[in-house]
Design a protein around this motif. Structure first.
Motif, short mmCIF file in Angstrom:
data_model
loop_
_atom_site.label_atom_id
_atom_site.label_comp_id
_atom_site.label_asym_id
_atom_site.label_seq_id
_atom_site.Cartn_x
_atom_site.Cartn_y
_atom_site.Cartn_z
N MET A 1 -15.91 9.31 4.33
CA MET A 1 -16.89 10.39 3.71
C MET A 1 -16.14 11.72 3.98
N SER A 2 -16.12 12.61 3.28
CA SER A 2 -15.66 14.07 3.74
C SER A 2 -16.55 14.66 4.20
N HIS A 3 -16.27 15.31 5.38
CA HIS A 3 -16.91 16.57 6.07
C HIS A 3 -16.93 17.79 5.28
N GLY A 4 -16.22 17.97 4.02
CA GLY A 4 -16.34 19.23 3.60
C GLY A 4 -14.91 19.99 3.40
N VAL A 5 -14.83 21.02 3.05
CA VAL A 5 -13.71 21.97 2.42
C VAL A 5 -13.19 22.62 3.51
N ALA A 6 -11.86 22.68 3.77
CA ALA A 6 -11.18 23.32 4.85
C ALA A 6 -10.25 24.44 4.15
N ILE A 7 -10.18 25.60 4.69
CA ILE A 7 -9.22 26.58 4.28
C ILE A 7 -8.16 26.74 5.30
N SER A 8 -6.64 26.81 5.01
CA SER A 8 -5.74 26.73 6.07
C SER A 8 -4.91 28.25 5.81
N LEU A 9 -5.01 28.91 6.93
CA LEU A 9 -4.20 30.14 7.03
C LEU A 9 -3.05 29.80 7.82
N PHE A 10 -2.04 30.54 7.62
CA PHE A 10 -0.36 30.49 8.41
C PHE A 10 -0.43 29.05 8.36
N SER A 11 -0.38 28.48 7.07
CA SER A 11 -0.29 26.87 7.04
C SER A 11 1.03 26.30 7.47
N GLY A 12 2.04 26.82 7.41
CA GLY A 12 3.43 26.19 7.73
C GLY A 12 3.59 25.15 6.87
N CYS A 13 4.19 24.08 7.24
CA CYS A 13 4.36 22.76 6.42
C CYS A 13 3.05 22.13 6.53
N GLY A 14 2.22 22.17 7.21
CA GLY A 14 1.02 21.69 7.52
C GLY A 14 0.45 20.70 8.46
N GLY A 15 1.08 20.61 9.57
CA GLY A 15 1.01 19.57 10.85
C GLY A 15 -0.72 19.86 11.23
N LEU A 16 -1.24 20.94 11.33
CA LEU A 16 -2.61 21.14 11.81
C LEU A 16 -3.44 20.48 10.43
N GLN A 22 -6.95 13.90 8.65
CA GLN A 22 -7.20 12.69 9.07
C GLN A 22 -8.54 12.57 9.74
N ALA A 23 -9.07 13.97 10.03
CA ALA A 23 -10.42 13.88 10.80
C ALA A 23 -11.45 13.83 9.27
N ASN A 24 -11.14 13.82 8.25
CA ASN A 24 -12.13 13.77 7.22
C ASN A 24 -12.52 14.99 6.64
N TYR A 25 -11.85 16.04 6.87
CA TYR A 25 -11.94 17.34 5.89
C TYR A 25 -10.84 17.30 4.86
N GLU A 26 -11.08 18.14 3.98
CA GLU A 26 -10.24 18.25 2.68
C GLU A 26 -9.74 19.50 2.67
N VAL A 27 -8.29 19.72 2.86
CA VAL A 27 -7.96 21.16 2.60
C VAL A 27 -7.85 21.59 1.29
N ARG A 28 -8.38 22.68 1.00
CA ARG A 28 -8.27 22.94 -0.59
C ARG A 28 -7.69 24.40 -0.86
N ALA A 29 -7.39 25.07 0.18
CA ALA A 29 -6.60 26.28 -0.03
C ALA A 29 -5.77 26.55 1.08
N ALA A 30 -4.20 27.24 0.80
CA ALA A 30 -3.43 27.32 2.12
C ALA A 30 -2.81 28.61 1.75
N VAL A 31 -2.49 29.56 2.77
CA VAL A 31 -1.87 30.71 2.59
C VAL A 31 -0.55 30.34 3.63
N GLU A 32 0.62 30.59 2.82
CA GLU A 32 1.91 30.41 3.58
C GLU A 32 2.86 31.29 3.18
N LEU A 33 3.72 32.29 3.64
CA LEU A 33 4.61 33.16 3.11
C LEU A 33 6.18 32.44 2.95
N ASN A 34 6.49 31.72 4.06
CA ASN A 34 7.81 30.93 4.07
C ASN A 34 7.83 30.12 3.02
#
Length: 355
Positions: A1-16, A22-34
Motif C-alpha cells: 500500500m502506497s504511503h503517498g505522493v513524493a516530489i523529487s528535486l535535484f533528482s539526478g538519475c534517481g538513486g534517492l 522501495q519504501a512505498n512512496y510514489e515519485v510523481r514529479a521530478a526536477v533535473e537540469l542535466n
C-alpha cells in the motif's frame, strides 16, 4: 500500500527516488537540469505524473512542480526529497580559495530546496548533501546554519546526522549528510535509522557493534557478468603502475616510507585515491562523480570499474537503466544516493512520524 505522493528535486538519475519507492512512496514529479540524468530518470520512472521538469530550479515555481505531480488546490505532497548539488561544500573542492571563502553561487540551491519546502508544505521531507557541509569553516558553517534556520522557519522539526552508506548494507563507504523533518504541528520527532552493519572506515570503527559486517566489494560483485568497456584501460603516465599496487592499497605503495626499493612518489604527495585499488574483502571507497585519470577506486583486475559494477557498489537494481556515455553514467551514479540507504532513511522517517 502506497504511503503517498513524493516530489523529487535535484533528482539526478534517481538513486534517492529508487529508495523512496522501495519504501512505498510514489515519485510523481521530478526536477533535473542535466539531460542525461533526466533521460535516465524518465527511463526508470515511467509512472511520473508528467515528464521530468528540465529547467533550472531557480526558475521553476513551486506551483509548476505540484501541478506536474497531479496536485491541485490545497493538496500537498506526502514527501519532499532532494539533494542540492554539493559543489560549494565538497571536501575535494576546498583547495579553491573562493570555495573556502563561501563565494560559490551554487550555494543558493540550498535555498531553492527550502523555498519549495515552505511553499509546498509536504507532510515529510528528506534532504541529502555532502557531509562537508557540516564542517566548521567559512564556506560550510554559515550555509549549514542558514539551512537549518530556514527549515525551522518553514515550520518543521528536524533531525540530522552524517550516515555512512556502508553501515546500512551498501558495499561502499559513502558518508552523506541526511536531514529529515516533519511539521511541528505533528508533535512527532522524525528519526533516522540506526546502523545495521559494522566495520572500519578511515581507520575507525563505524556502524553498530552488534551489526552484520560491512558488505564487501567482492561479495557485491560476485556472479556479475559484464562486458569489457573501451574506456576501462588505465594508460598514460602512471597507468602501468596499477598492476603493482596490492588490492586495497594506493600510490603510497611506491614510496620509501613503505619500503619500496625504487620510490616513485613522496609520502602523502597525492590525493588518497590516486591509484587506489578495490579490496575485495572490504566495501568500496567512495566512488567519485568526476575522477581524474588516475583516481580510483580501480578494480582489483587493474582496470576502471564497469558501469554494471558501479551500480552494484551503489546498491542499484541490475536492470536500472543509465542513459549516456560511460563517463556520464559514472557522474550520474557518483552524484546519487545509494538506494538501500535512501529506503532505510524513508522507512525510519515514516515509522517515527506515523500516528
Amino acid at each position: 500500500m502506497s504511503h503517498g505522493v513524493a516530489i523529487s528535486l535535484f533528482s539526478g538519475c534517481g538513486g534517492l527516488d529508487v529508495g523512496v519507492e522501495q519504501a512505498n512512496y510514489e515519485v510523481r514529479a521530478a526536477v533535473e537540469l542535466n539531460q542525461d540524468a533526466a533521460d535516465s530518470h524518465e527511463k526508470n520512472f515511467s509512472h511520473l505524473g508528467a515528464p521530468v521538469i528540465r529547467r533550472d530550479i531557480l526558475d521553476v515555481p513551486t506551483r509548476d512542480i505540484l501541478r506536474a505531480a497531479g496536485l491541485t488546490g490545497r493538496e500537498r505532497p506526502d514527501l519532499l526529497i532532494g539533494g542540492p548539488p554539493c559543489t560549494p561544500f565538497s571536501k575535494s573542492g576546498f583547495w579553491l580559495d573562493w570555495k573556502r571563502a563561501g563565494l560559490d553561487p551554487d550555494a543558493s540551491l540550498l535555498q531553492a530546496y527550502t523555498r519549495v519546502l515552505a511553499e509546498a508544505k509536504p507532510r515529510l521531507f528528506v534532504l541529502e548533501n555532502v557531509y562537508a557541509l557540516t564542517y566548521n569553516n567559512k564556506a560550510s558553517r554559515p550555509a549549514f546554519d542558514r539551512l537549518l534556520r530556514e527549515i525551522d522557519d518553514a515550520g518543521y522539526t528536524f533531525t540530522w546526522r552524517v550516515l555512512n552508506a556502508a553501515d546500512y548494507g551498501v558495499p561502499q563507504a559513502r558518508p552523506r549528510l541526511i536531514i529529515v523533518g516533519a511539521p511541528k504541528s505533528r508533535r512527532k520527532t522524525p528519526l533516522l535509522p540506526e546502523p545495521t552493519h559494522t566495520g572500519k572506515w578511515e581507520r575507525r570503527s563505524t556502524g553498530s557493534a552488534e551489526g552484520l559486517p560491512h558488505v564487501s566489494a567482492g561479495k557485491a560483485l560476485a556472479g556479475l557478468i559484464t562486458e569489457p568497456e573501451p574506456s576501462e584501460i588505465v594508460g598514460g603516465q602512471f597507468g602501468h603502475l596499477l598492476p603493482g599496487v596490492p588490492p586495497g592499497d594506493n600510490y603510497l605503495f611506491y614510496t620509501a616510507e613503505r619500503g619500496h626499493p625504487d620510490p616513485l612518489f613522496k609520502w602523502r604527495s597525492r590525493f588518497w585515491s590516486f591509484l587506489l585499488k578495490l579490496d575485495p574483502e572490504r566495501p568500496a571507497p567512495t566512488i567519485q562523480a568526476q575522477p581524474g585519470p588516475y583516481v580510483g577506486p580501480f578494480h582489483w583486475e587493474n582496470r576502471r570499474l564497469r558501469v554494471a559494477e558501479m551500480k552494484r557498489l551503489f546498491g542499484y537494481p541490475d536492470d536500472f537503466h543509465l542513459v549516456g556515455s560511460r563517463n556520464s553514467a559514472q557522474a550520474q551514479l557518483g552524484n546519487s544516493v545509494p538506494p538501500p540507504l535512501a529506503r532505510q532513511v524513508v522507512e525510519a522517517l515514516h515509522t517515527s512520524t506515523s500516528s
